[in-house]
Design a protein around this motif. Structure first.
Motif, PDB file in Angstrom:
ATOM      1  N   GLY A  21     -49.097 -90.065 -35.887  1.00  0.00           N
ATOM      2  CA  GLY A  21     -49.530 -89.456 -37.156  1.00  0.00           C
ATOM      3  C   GLY A  21     -51.034 -89.411 -37.298  1.00  0.00           C
ATOM      4  N   ASN A  22     -51.726 -89.461 -36.186  1.00  0.00           N
ATOM      5  CA  ASN A  22     -53.183 -89.501 -36.193  1.00  0.00           C
ATOM      6  C   ASN A  22     -53.726 -88.073 -36.014  1.00  0.00           C
ATOM      7  N   GLU A  23     -54.014 -87.383 -37.124  1.00  0.00           N
ATOM      8  CA  GLU A  23     -54.466 -85.996 -37.063  1.00  0.00           C
ATOM      9  C   GLU A  23     -55.811 -85.872 -36.349  1.00  0.00           C
ATOM     10  N   ALA A  24     -56.682 -86.852 -36.567  1.00  0.00           N
ATOM     11  CA  ALA A  24     -57.999 -86.805 -35.914  1.00  0.00           C
ATOM     12  C   ALA A  24     -57.852 -86.872 -34.396  1.00  0.00           C
ATOM     13  N   GLN A  25     -56.965 -87.739 -33.934  1.00  0.00           N
ATOM     14  CA  GLN A  25     -56.728 -87.843 -32.492  1.00  0.00           C
ATOM     15  C   GLN A  25     -56.022 -86.599 -31.965  1.00  0.00           C
ATOM     16  N   LEU A  26     -55.082 -86.111 -32.747  1.00  0.00           N
ATOM     17  CA  LEU A  26     -54.322 -84.928 -32.351  1.00  0.00           C
ATOM     18  C   LEU A  26     -55.223 -83.699 -32.243  1.00  0.00           C
ATOM     19  N   LYS A  27     -56.224 -83.643 -33.110  1.00  0.00           N
ATOM     20  CA  LYS A  27     -57.137 -82.495 -33.153  1.00  0.00           C
ATOM     21  C   LYS A  27     -57.859 -82.289 -31.829  1.00  0.00           C
TER      22      LYS A  27
ATOM     23  N   LEU B  91     -51.903 -78.764 -37.533  1.00  0.00           N
ATOM     24  CA  LEU B  91     -51.830 -80.189 -37.195  1.00  0.00           C
ATOM     25  C   LEU B  91     -51.056 -80.966 -38.249  1.00  0.00           C
ATOM     26  N   HIS B  92     -51.324 -80.660 -39.523  1.00  0.00           N
ATOM     27  CA  HIS B  92     -50.639 -81.367 -40.604  1.00  0.00           C
ATOM     28  C   HIS B  92     -49.139 -81.097 -40.520  1.00  0.00           C
ATOM     29  N   ASP B  93     -48.790 -79.842 -40.259  1.00  0.00           N
ATOM     30  CA  ASP B  93     -47.369 -79.504 -40.121  1.00  0.00           C
ATOM     31  C   ASP B  93     -46.745 -80.265 -38.959  1.00  0.00           C
ATOM     32  N   GLU B  94     -47.502 -80.406 -37.889  1.00  0.00           N
ATOM     33  CA  GLU B  94     -46.987 -81.072 -36.696  1.00  0.00           C
ATOM     34  C   GLU B  94     -46.681 -82.543 -36.969  1.00  0.00           C
ATOM     35  N   VAL B  95     -47.594 -83.194 -37.657  1.00  0.00           N
ATOM     36  CA  VAL B  95     -47.421 -84.612 -37.964  1.00  0.00           C
ATOM     37  C   VAL B  95     -46.233 -84.802 -38.913  1.00  0.00           C
ATOM     38  N   GLU B  96     -46.122 -83.909 -39.896  1.00  0.00           N
ATOM     39  CA  GLU B  96     -44.996 -84.012 -40.835  1.00  0.00           C
ATOM     40  C   GLU B  96     -43.667 -83.798 -40.123  1.00  0.00           C
ATOM     41  N   TYR B  97     -43.688 -82.888 -39.168  1.00  0.00           N
ATOM     42  CA  TYR B  97     -42.459 -82.586 -38.435  1.00  0.00           C
ATOM     43  C   TYR B  97     -42.014 -83.800 -37.611  1.00  0.00           C
ATOM     44  N   ALA B  98     -42.980 -84.465 -36.991  1.00  0.00           N
ATOM     45  CA  ALA B  98     -42.641 -85.597 -36.126  1.00  0.00           C
ATOM     46  C   ALA B  98     -42.242 -86.829 -36.939  1.00  0.00           C
TER      47      ALA B  98
END
Length: 475
Positions: free
Chosen positions: A381-387, A409-416
């Motif tokens: 759930g780390n958007e900064a790292q995912l970015k 990215l936000h959608d991706e984290v919410e999905y996971a």
């Protein structure tokens, strides 16, 4: 074909041959006399040339009669040009080591039969070659190159006194249609001589899910389409076919440029032959040109298919289409039975490089670490790292709904939702040109679920890092 004879001669001294074999080679010498520059070859065996004219009087009359019949398909002038065409094309016999290389397509194929004719003639077996050529044109009367070879063999039965002049042959060789047939023949033989090393795969196929039962790779430099079967044993070459590409060549950039695109694609549909003009005859398999990488580079156009030839034409010239990849109809029919819509990848390359499966696995492993790191960042759930894994102009297509930029990215984290996930049916297709790109396809199943999404991601290497610039959610 004359060159085949020329190369065969040092390996088989006439003094070591029986009378029948010698007569066959001498007949070939007569063929050499009918070609530009052949005098040098003929003087290497002056006695053979002399004997050739006396050894064949019985067959000459019959041959001339047969040649007259063949004139329906190969006119009188064509017969002369065909000698030059075949001689030029059959530059060298297949080296012995090629037989240990990758398999050739089934022996019952028209091309395999044509190659058998070449090889028989190269070994001095003119009459068996003539018989096989006659059978070939009987079975495939629309195979223009085979008709020329047949006429060429008939020409070998004509006494030198009736042979055409060098000037006449040169005039016919300058005919564009003859030039196309010579080039077609040259490329077919090149593909036979330069077989892919046994057990290797095109360098683009780093990993391929067994859900893709077959894969296709086109080598434009050889006018060749390679069909590989994918099983638990890995990718194996099972057949290859002569193909034509765009009349202006390859590396399509704009609509209407008559070039064939280069890249990584997938079969998107199979068009019913009944819905097509006779131009495509046996059917058509559209591919997803332009793919997201093409679009990113501003390439335009569309409607690129693998398709057949008009019914009256067995094959087209090496460069003859408006950008499609064109196959003989019998070959396309074989391909139609193998491909899977959406799952069969198609590589179109300027020139294929073949690598060993361990090398492909090693290169795939290097990319696997990137995918694994992307998965971990998302699960955390780390958007900064995912970015760090995305380009700013990233795009996602999901059932015709598009998402752009880092909003995804936000959608991706919410999905996971921090769940553990397993990847399955993973494929990595690598493409290098001016850039270094990877097309990754995989299914994902979250913990506690039985199924999930299938994603196809397009990655671009920047420095030492891979960046995601496009993703399709396939279902």
């Amino acid at each position: 074909m004359a060159d085949i004879v020329r190369h065969a001669r040092p390996q088989n001294s006439p003094l070591q041959l029986g009378r029948t074999r010698l007569a066959a080679l001498l007949a070939a010498s007569a063929l050499l006399l009918a070609a530009p520059g052949a005098s040098g070859a003929s003087t290497q065996a002056p006695s053979g040339s002399a004997k050739a004219s006396s050894a064949k009087p019985k067959s000459s009359g019959a041959a001339r009669t047969a040649a007259h019949g063949a004139g329906k398909a190969a006119k009188a002038g064509t017969r002369k040009a065909s000698a030059a065409a075949t001689k030029t094309a059959a530059a060298k016999p297949a080296p012995r080591k090629a037989a240990a290389s990758a398999a050739i397509q089934e022996a019952t194929g028209a091309e395999a039969r044509l190659i058998a004719v070449y090889e028989l003639f190269g070994r001095g077996k003119t009459r068996p070659a003539l018989a096989k050529a006659r059978d070939l044109v009987r079975d495939y009367p629309n195979f223009q190159l085979a008709q020329l070879v047949y006429a060429d063999l008939l020409a070998t039965q004509v006494p030198p006194a009736h042979a055409f002049s060098d000037a006449g042959i040169a005039r016919l060789r300058s005919d564009p249609a003859m030039a196309d047939l010579r080039e077609e023949s040259r490329r077919r033989l090149q593909a036979l001589r330069e077989r892919p090393p046994a057990g290797t795969v095109p360098s683009q196929f780093l990993a391929l899910s067994t859900r893709s039962r077959y894969a296709i790779a086109v080598d434009a430099s050889r006018s060749r389409l390679y069909l590989l079967e994918n099983s638990d044993k890995g990718l194996q070459l099972v057949a290859d076919y002569y193909v034509s590409v765009g009349k202006s060549g390859i590396d399509k950039a704009t609509e209407g440029d008559a070039r064939t695109p280069l890249g990584v694609y997938y079969i998107t549909s199979s068009l019913d032959p009944k819905s097509l003009r006779d131009f495509c005859s046996a059917g058509a398999l559209p591919i997803n040109y332009p793919n997201p990488y093409d679009v990113r580079r501003g390439k335009t156009g569309g409607g690129i298919w693998l398709h057949g030839t008009p019914s009256q034409q067995f094959a087209r010239a090496p460069q003859a289409s408006d950008g499609c990849v064109v196959m003989a109809n019998p070959d396309l029919k074989q391909l139609l039975r193998k491909v899977q819509i959406g799952a069969t990848p198609v590589i179109t390359a300027r020139s294929l490089q073949w690598i060993s499966p361990p090398q492909a696995e090693k290169e795939a492993q290097a990319f696997t670490s990137t995918i694994a790191a992307w998965k971990e960042a998302r699960a955390a759930g780390n958007e900064a790292q995912l970015k760090k894994f995305y380009l700013p102009d990233f795009q996602r297509s999901n059932n015709k709904k598009s998402t752009e930029g880092f909003a995804a990215l936000h959608d991706e984290v919410e999905y996971a939702q921090g769940k553990r996930v397993q990847f399955k049916d993973v494929s990595y297709l690598h493409w290098r040109d001016g850039d270094d790109t990877m097309v990754a396809t995989f299914g994902e199943v979250f913990e506690g679920e039985k199924s999930g999404r299938t994603r196809r991601q397009y990655w671009l290497r920047q420095g030492s890092d891979w960046k995601l610039f496009y993703e399709e959610v396939l279902g």
